[in-house]
Design a protein around this motif. Structure first.
Motif, PDB file in Angstrom:
ATOM      1  N   ASP A 105      14.992   4.212  -0.163  1.00  0.00           N
ATOM      2  CA  ASP A 105      15.644   4.730  -1.366  1.00  0.00           C
ATOM      3  C   ASP A 105      15.748   6.252  -1.241  1.00  0.00           C
ATOM      4  O   ASP A 105      14.725   6.924  -1.055  1.00  0.00           O
ATOM      5  CB  ASP A 105      14.797   4.348  -2.587  1.00  0.00           C
ATOM      6  N   PRO A 106      16.945   6.826  -1.337  1.00  0.00           N
ATOM      7  CA  PRO A 106      17.077   8.281  -1.172  1.00  0.00           C
ATOM      8  C   PRO A 106      16.357   9.084  -2.247  1.00  0.00           C
ATOM      9  O   PRO A 106      16.050  10.260  -2.038  1.00  0.00           O
ATOM     10  CB  PRO A 106      18.597   8.503  -1.238  1.00  0.00           C
ATOM     11  N   ASP A 107      16.085   8.464  -3.395  1.00  0.00           N
ATOM     12  CA  ASP A 107      15.440   9.186  -4.491  1.00  0.00           C
ATOM     13  C   ASP A 107      13.924   9.251  -4.372  1.00  0.00           C
ATOM     14  O   ASP A 107      13.275  10.023  -5.087  1.00  0.00           O
ATOM     15  CB  ASP A 107      15.813   8.542  -5.829  1.00  0.00           C
ATOM     16  N   THR A 108      13.340   8.414  -3.487  1.00  0.00           N
ATOM     17  CA  THR A 108      11.875   8.395  -3.349  1.00  0.00           C
ATOM     18  C   THR A 108      11.397   8.415  -1.910  1.00  0.00           C
ATOM     19  O   THR A 108      10.235   8.722  -1.650  1.00  0.00           O
ATOM     20  CB  THR A 108      11.289   7.131  -4.008  1.00  0.00           C
ATOM     21  N   CYS A 109      12.258   8.069  -0.967  1.00  0.00           N
ATOM     22  CA  CYS A 109      11.916   7.873   0.451  1.00  0.00           C
ATOM     23  C   CYS A 109      11.066   6.615   0.673  1.00  0.00           C
ATOM     24  O   CYS A 109      10.572   6.385   1.774  1.00  0.00           O
ATOM     25  CB  CYS A 109      11.208   9.083   1.050  1.00  0.00           C
ATOM     26  N   ASN A 110      10.881   5.817  -0.356  1.00  0.00           N
ATOM     27  CA  ASN A 110      10.135   4.558  -0.236  1.00  0.00           C
ATOM     28  C   ASN A 110      11.073   3.411   0.120  1.00  0.00           C
ATOM     29  O   ASN A 110      12.294   3.514  -0.032  1.00  0.00           O
ATOM     30  CB  ASN A 110       9.426   4.236  -1.557  1.00  0.00           C
ATOM     31  N   LEU A 111      10.482   2.306   0.569  1.00  0.00           N
ATOM     32  CA  LEU A 111      11.223   1.088   0.854  1.00  0.00           C
ATOM     33  C   LEU A 111      12.127   0.745  -0.327  1.00  0.00           C
ATOM     34  O   LEU A 111      11.679   0.724  -1.475  1.00  0.00           O
ATOM     35  CB  LEU A 111      10.217  -0.040   1.088  1.00  0.00           C
TER      36      LEU A 111
END
Length: 370
Positions: A105-111
């Motif tokens: 996710d570009p908003d969190t860098c999480n999966l």
């Protein structure tokens, strides 16, 4: 080069006098390992601090991942992120499990939960997300998917010491969560780690597995390994636990300075705090837009190094580009456009409890004055 180097982090260190006093107790007891008094006390105090029911200490942060997979008998394929430290995926490989990479996710860098279902096959048995930079994953959505398909969820929470969402520990979600207490982390035991579990029976099984499988002096109940934390590091960790809140607050101060100074710098973006989340400020990543900033990420990175400011390109290159994994279908760059873009644009700025205001201003100046 000029001045003293400014590193991306600095280890939290207890008073040498206090540590020497603890060492004297260990020398007096002559108990160096095997679940001694410091080990027992640190497990208890960490569980209380982190607001979790059960915690098993390990000698580093990779072995809890490997052991969690063993304990839950995970096989086949596991969905995970390419944007992490290599230990995440190596733990799967060491267990003979095929990692399946999903974009972030570009908003969190999480999966990205929206990408998970398309990657599930008949061989998928679990999901292994990472709370990247200590920012909580979308745990509700991930659990919803896991429940729908009968999958286990093991969180790599190496970055997430003390992180809470809506007043409760993010270590309580999923089936298990792992922590790293490496020297570079917000809280460290020199080297070390932990596995957080939800019930006493599972903790007992983990404790067997990390001690060769011994259930008693004469009974071995599983093919375990030796991954126990020793008394010296447990003593070190007990002392650091008294200091970690102050260190986190100092990191918070650094983050505030960066945000205020860089908010109007064209081509530089960063994360704000998430609503309802108690962050630990373990990292401060910035993202460089070459076209808008007028300089590539690497040009800025090496410019900083020339001035003795040592940021880190966490996480570059992507795990999926390493020789072990690049042949996997899920590792192809066209399947991971967001992760690829972020890996090529990120620099984690120095953030730790020993940074001076002069250090902070030097770092900011290097970024603003191109």
């Amino acid at each position: 080069m000029n001045d003293e180097p400014i590193y991306v982090t600095s280890p939290l260190l207890p008073s040498l006098d206090d540590f020497t006093s603890s060492l004297a107790e260990i020398w007096e007891s002559k108990i160096l390992t095997n679940n001694g008094s410091f080990h027992k006390k640190l497990e208890k105090e960490l569980a209380a601090y982190l607001k979790v029911p059960y915690l098993c200490l390990f000698t580093n942060g990779t072995l809890p991942l490997i052991t969690a997979l063993q304990a839950m008998r995970i096989t086949g394929e596991v969905i995970t992120t390419p944007f992490s430290f290599v230990a995440t995926t190596h733990s799967l490989w060491w267990n003979g499990i095929k990692p399946v990479f999903v974009d972030i996710d570009p908003d969190t860098c999480n999966l990205n939960p929206e990408k998970i279902e398309a990657a599930i096959t008949s061989r998928t048995t679990a999901i292994m997300p990472v709370h990247v930079y200590g920012k909580p994953c979308d745990t509700a959505k991930i659990q919803e998917i896991a429940d729908k398909y009968g999958l286990k969820v093991i969180y790599d929470a190496a970055h997430a010491f003390g992180v809470e969402a809506n007043g409760d520990s993010i270590l309580k979600v999923g089936d298990m969560s792992t922590l790293s207490f490496h020297a570079t982390k917000v809280y460290n035991t020199l080297e070390g780690g932990a596995l957080v579990v939800h019930d006493e029976q599972t903790k007992k099984r983990i404790d067997y597995l990390k001690n060769f499988g011994f259930a008693s002096e004469t009974e071995v109940v599983a093919p375990g390994i030796n991954s126990k934390m020793d008394e010296v590091r447990a003593a070190f960790g007990l002392l650091n636990l008294k200091l970690v809140d102050q260190a986190i607050e100092a990191r918070h101060h650094v983050a505030i300075n960066y945000r205020e100074a860089l908010q109007d710098t064209t081509g530089i973006t960063f994360f704000d705090d998430m609503p309802g989340v108690r962050h630990n400020y373990s990292y401060f990543p910035i993202f460089v837009d070459e076209e808008k900033y007028g300089m590539t990420r690497d040009e800025l990175y090496f410019k900083m190094k020339e001035q003795n400011v040592w940021g880190r390109r966490y996480f570059y290159p992507l795990i999926s580009t390493f020789s072990t994994y690049r042949g996997l279908e899920s590792a192809q760059p066209e399947n991971l456009p967001v992760a690829t873009k972020i890996a090529d644009s990120v620099i984690c700025l120095p953030i730790h409890h020993t940074l001076t205001q002069e250090n902070i201003e030097k770092i900011i100046s290097l970024i603003i004055k191109k």
